[in-house]
Scaffold this motif. Structure first.
Motif, PDB file in Angstrom:
ATOM      1  N   GLY A  71      39.410  98.465   4.061  1.00  0.00           N
ATOM      2  CA  GLY A  71      39.915  99.596   4.834  1.00  0.00           C
ATOM      3  C   GLY A  71      38.858 100.297   5.656  1.00  0.00           C
ATOM      4  N   VAL A  72      39.170 101.531   5.993  1.00  0.00           N
ATOM      5  CA  VAL A  72      38.266 102.362   6.788  1.00  0.00           C
ATOM      6  C   VAL A  72      37.344 103.117   5.831  1.00  0.00           C
ATOM      7  N   ASP A  73      36.070 103.149   6.133  1.00  0.00           N
ATOM      8  CA  ASP A  73      35.141 103.882   5.275  1.00  0.00           C
ATOM      9  C   ASP A  73      35.286 105.380   5.569  1.00  0.00           C
ATOM     10  N   PRO A  74      35.633 106.168   4.545  1.00  0.00           N
ATOM     11  CA  PRO A  74      35.822 107.609   4.791  1.00  0.00           C
ATOM     12  C   PRO A  74      34.539 108.268   5.279  1.00  0.00           C
ATOM     13  N   GLY A  75      33.402 107.611   5.040  1.00  0.00           N
ATOM     14  CA  GLY A  75      32.123 108.183   5.453  1.00  0.00           C
ATOM     15  C   GLY A  75      31.977 108.282   6.960  1.00  0.00           C
ATOM     16  N   ASP A  76      32.564 107.324   7.696  1.00  0.00           N
ATOM     17  CA  ASP A  76      32.418 107.415   9.156  1.00  0.00           C
ATOM     18  C   ASP A  76      33.757 107.531   9.899  1.00  0.00           C
ATOM     19  N   LYS A  77      34.858 107.322   9.165  1.00  0.00           N
ATOM     20  CA  LYS A  77      36.191 107.443   9.788  1.00  0.00           C
ATOM     21  C   LYS A  77      36.284 106.634  11.072  1.00  0.00           C
ATOM     22  N   ASP A  78      35.613 105.505  11.096  1.00  0.00           N
ATOM     23  CA  ASP A  78      35.507 104.749  12.345  1.00  0.00           C
ATOM     24  C   ASP A  78      36.141 103.368  12.167  1.00  0.00           C
ATOM     25  N   VAL A  79      37.403 103.263  12.569  1.00  0.00           N
ATOM     26  CA  VAL A  79      38.131 102.011  12.342  1.00  0.00           C
ATOM     27  C   VAL A  79      37.531 100.861  13.154  1.00  0.00           C
ATOM     28  N   LYS A  80      37.034 101.194  14.320  1.00  0.00           N
ATOM     29  CA  LYS A  80      36.427 100.164  15.165  1.00  0.00           C
ATOM     30  C   LYS A  80      35.165  99.597  14.489  1.00  0.00           C
ATOM     31  N   ALA A  81      34.355 100.501  13.930  1.00  0.00           N
ATOM     32  CA  ALA A  81      33.139 100.056  13.234  1.00  0.00           C
ATOM     33  C   ALA A  81      33.496  99.253  11.988  1.00  0.00           C
ATOM     34  N   ALA A  82      34.572  99.670  11.287  1.00  0.00           N
ATOM     35  CA  ALA A  82      34.995  98.931  10.088  1.00  0.00           C
ATOM     36  C   ALA A  82      35.406  97.513  10.469  1.00  0.00           C
ATOM     37  N   ARG A  83      36.090  97.398  11.603  1.00  0.00           N
ATOM     38  CA  ARG A  83      36.502  96.056  12.060  1.00  0.00           C
ATOM     39  C   ARG A  83      35.278  95.212  12.407  1.00  0.00           C
ATOM     40  N   ALA A  84      34.314  95.831  13.036  1.00  0.00           N
ATOM     41  CA  ALA A  84      33.090  95.099  13.392  1.00  0.00           C
ATOM     42  C   ALA A  84      32.358  94.642  12.131  1.00  0.00           C
ATOM     43  N   ARG A  85      32.296  95.510  11.137  1.00  0.00           N
ATOM     44  CA  ARG A  85      31.619  95.125   9.880  1.00  0.00           C
ATOM     45  C   ARG A  85      32.369  94.003   9.174  1.00  0.00           C
ATOM     46  N   ALA A  86      33.695  94.053   9.198  1.00  0.00           N
ATOM     47  CA  ALA A  86      34.480  92.992   8.557  1.00  0.00           C
ATOM     48  C   ALA A  86      34.196  91.649   9.232  1.00  0.00           C
ATOM     49  N   LEU A  87      34.139  91.671  10.543  1.00  0.00           N
ATOM     50  CA  LEU A  87      33.909  90.432  11.284  1.00  0.00           C
ATOM     51  C   LEU A  87      32.501  89.889  11.029  1.00  0.00           C
ATOM     52  N   GLU A  88      31.511  90.787  11.013  1.00  0.00           N
ATOM     53  CA  GLU A  88      30.137  90.355  10.701  1.00  0.00           C
ATOM     54  C   GLU A  88      30.047  89.786   9.288  1.00  0.00           C
ATOM     55  N   GLY A  89      30.719  90.453   8.355  1.00  0.00           N
ATOM     56  CA  GLY A  89      30.703  89.989   6.968  1.00  0.00           C
ATOM     57  C   GLY A  89      31.353  88.627   6.833  1.00  0.00           C
ATOM     58  N   LEU A  90      32.450  88.460   7.565  1.00  0.00           N
ATOM     59  CA  LEU A  90      33.152  87.168   7.543  1.00  0.00           C
ATOM     60  C   LEU A  90      32.233  86.042   8.003  1.00  0.00           C
ATOM     61  N   ALA A  91      31.498  86.309   9.063  1.00  0.00           N
ATOM     62  CA  ALA A  91      30.590  85.281   9.596  1.00  0.00           C
ATOM     63  C   ALA A  91      29.603  84.838   8.518  1.00  0.00           C
ATOM     64  N   GLU A  92      29.205  85.784   7.679  1.00  0.00           N
ATOM     65  CA  GLU A  92      28.260  85.436   6.599  1.00  0.00           C
ATOM     66  C   GLU A  92      28.930  84.632   5.489  1.00  0.00           C
ATOM     67  N   LEU A  93      30.252  84.721   5.404  1.00  0.00           N
ATOM     68  CA  LEU A  93      30.965  84.005   4.336  1.00  0.00           C
ATOM     69  C   LEU A  93      31.332  82.575   4.728  1.00  0.00           C
ATOM     70  N   VAL A  94      31.323  82.312   6.021  1.00  0.00           N
ATOM     71  CA  VAL A  94      31.768  80.998   6.505  1.00  0.00           C
ATOM     72  C   VAL A  94      31.001  79.820   5.884  1.00  0.00           C
ATOM     73  N   PRO A  95      29.657  79.868   5.814  1.00  0.00           N
ATOM     74  CA  PRO A  95      28.951  78.689   5.279  1.00  0.00           C
ATOM     75  C   PRO A  95      29.352  78.327   3.850  1.00  0.00           C
ATOM     76  N   HIS A  96      29.546  79.354   3.012  1.00  0.00           N
ATOM     77  CA  HIS A  96      29.905  79.070   1.614  1.00  0.00           C
ATOM     78  C   HIS A  96      31.285  78.413   1.531  1.00  0.00           C
ATOM     79  N   ALA A  97      32.230  78.943   2.302  1.00  0.00           N
ATOM     80  CA  ALA A  97      33.572  78.355   2.315  1.00  0.00           C
ATOM     81  C   ALA A  97      33.524  76.923   2.853  1.00  0.00           C
ATOM     82  N   ARG A  98      32.706  76.747   3.867  1.00  0.00           N
ATOM     83  CA  ARG A  98      32.598  75.408   4.475  1.00  0.00           C
ATOM     84  C   ARG A  98      32.035  74.399   3.464  1.00  0.00           C
ATOM     85  N   ALA A  99      31.008  74.825   2.709  1.00  0.00           N
ATOM     86  CA  ALA A  99      30.406  73.928   1.715  1.00  0.00           C
ATOM     87  C   ALA A  99      31.427  73.526   0.642  1.00  0.00           C
ATOM     88  N   LEU A 100      32.340  74.441   0.333  1.00  0.00           N
ATOM     89  CA  LEU A 100      33.348  74.166  -0.705  1.00  0.00           C
ATOM     90  C   LEU A 100      34.609  73.514  -0.139  1.00  0.00           C
TER      91      LEU A 100
END
Ligand code: ZN
Length: 275
Positions: A106-135
């Motif tokens: 969800g949205v972090d109440p600390g910054d109330k910034d949905v756009k930033a939350a979406r950007a963080r989710a996308l960056e985090g996803l990119a970091e998860l791709v290699p592990h999923a790919r290996a499996l």
């Protein structure tokens, strides 16, 4: 008639009634052949024993729910959440699930910034791709209804899921889960599903009750609400999806209070009349 072989029972539908082993037995008793696993139910008996129970059954495992919630602004918390997501991928591999449902967070109440939350989710996803790919596990991005954007998922539309897939450039690993309950209201749905095409790797069905009383736990049985489920099924099929139709009904006030066998018998009937 829809092919019953493509009907998968998401454990959420009998979440309160049955353990994993009871669900396996119940689904087999109903003459069905596929299950989608709720991860908390794995933890109850341990993933090793769960994997043996599933492998020893005749059931196909069509997915694991869920991994994600990686939008925290706190770097340590976000890293911990990504590690947990990787463990979910490991669990999926252990039970031979082809994909893991990804719920962004969800949205972090600390910054109330949905756009930033979406950007963080996308960056985090990119970091998860290699592990999923290996499996060889697919990450199924599941847009969720905007009413739960604050606490559950800043990924609210199939259109946005397509944009994230475009950005990630990992078509072998990242797909999209279309859940009727989450996307039915979207005026761009048909266009977005068409654009998703082969990215669609899961299709979940349940209905939206007009008098819904809880945003997560009051889903309706197919046919009891306002969603044109066959219409959305035809959209995903037109886009090239030919996989399982997973019945996923979180229902604290109705279906979780009934016998599991009764629930599955109604599911089988509605699968033919309302999916
Ligand atoms: Zn779903």
């Amino acid at each position: 008639m829809l092919d019953e072989k493509l009907l998968s029972i998401h454990q959420a539908t009998v979440l309160q009634q049955w353990t994993l082993k009871q669900a396996i037995a119940g689904i087999e008793r109903a003459g069905l052949g596929a299950i989608s696993v709720w991860r908390d139910k794995l933890a109850e008996i341990g993933v090793g024993e769960a994997a043996r129970a599933l492998a020893g059954s005749g059931l196909a495992v069509t997915g694991l729910s869920f991994a994600g919630l990686i939008t925290s602004r706190d770097k340590a918390a976000a890293a911990k959440a990504r590690d947990e997501a990787r463990r979910a991928f490991d669990d999926a591999a252990a039970i031979m699930a082809p994909s893991v449902v990804f719920v962004a967070g969800g949205v972090d109440p600390g910054d109330k910034d949905v756009k930033a939350a979406r950007a963080r989710a996308l960056e985090g996803l990119a970091e998860l791709v290699p592990h999923a790919r290996a499996l060889k596990i697919k990450i199924a991005l599941e847009p969720l209804h905007p009413m739960i954007c604050a606490h559950r998922s800043v990924l609210s539309t199939v259109k946005l899921a397509n944009q994230w897939c475009d950005a990630l450039k990992a078509e072998d690993v990242v797909g999209i889960a279309v859940d009727t309950y989450a996307v039915w209201w979207d005026p761009d749905l048909e266009e977005s599903i068409s654009r998703a095409g082969k990215r669609i790797c899961a299709f979940h069905v349940s209905d939206w009750l007009v008098d819904t009383q809880d945003l997560r736990l009051d889903r309706g049985m197919m046919g009891d609400g306002v969603i044109d489920i066959p219409g959305i099924r035809r959209m995903v099929e037109k886009a090239g999806y030919a996989g399982y139709r997973e019945v996923e009904i979180f229902s604290a006030r109705n279906w979780w209070k009934r016998e599991g066998d009764e629930v599955l018998s109604v599911v089988k009937e509605r699968y033919q009349t309302a999916v």
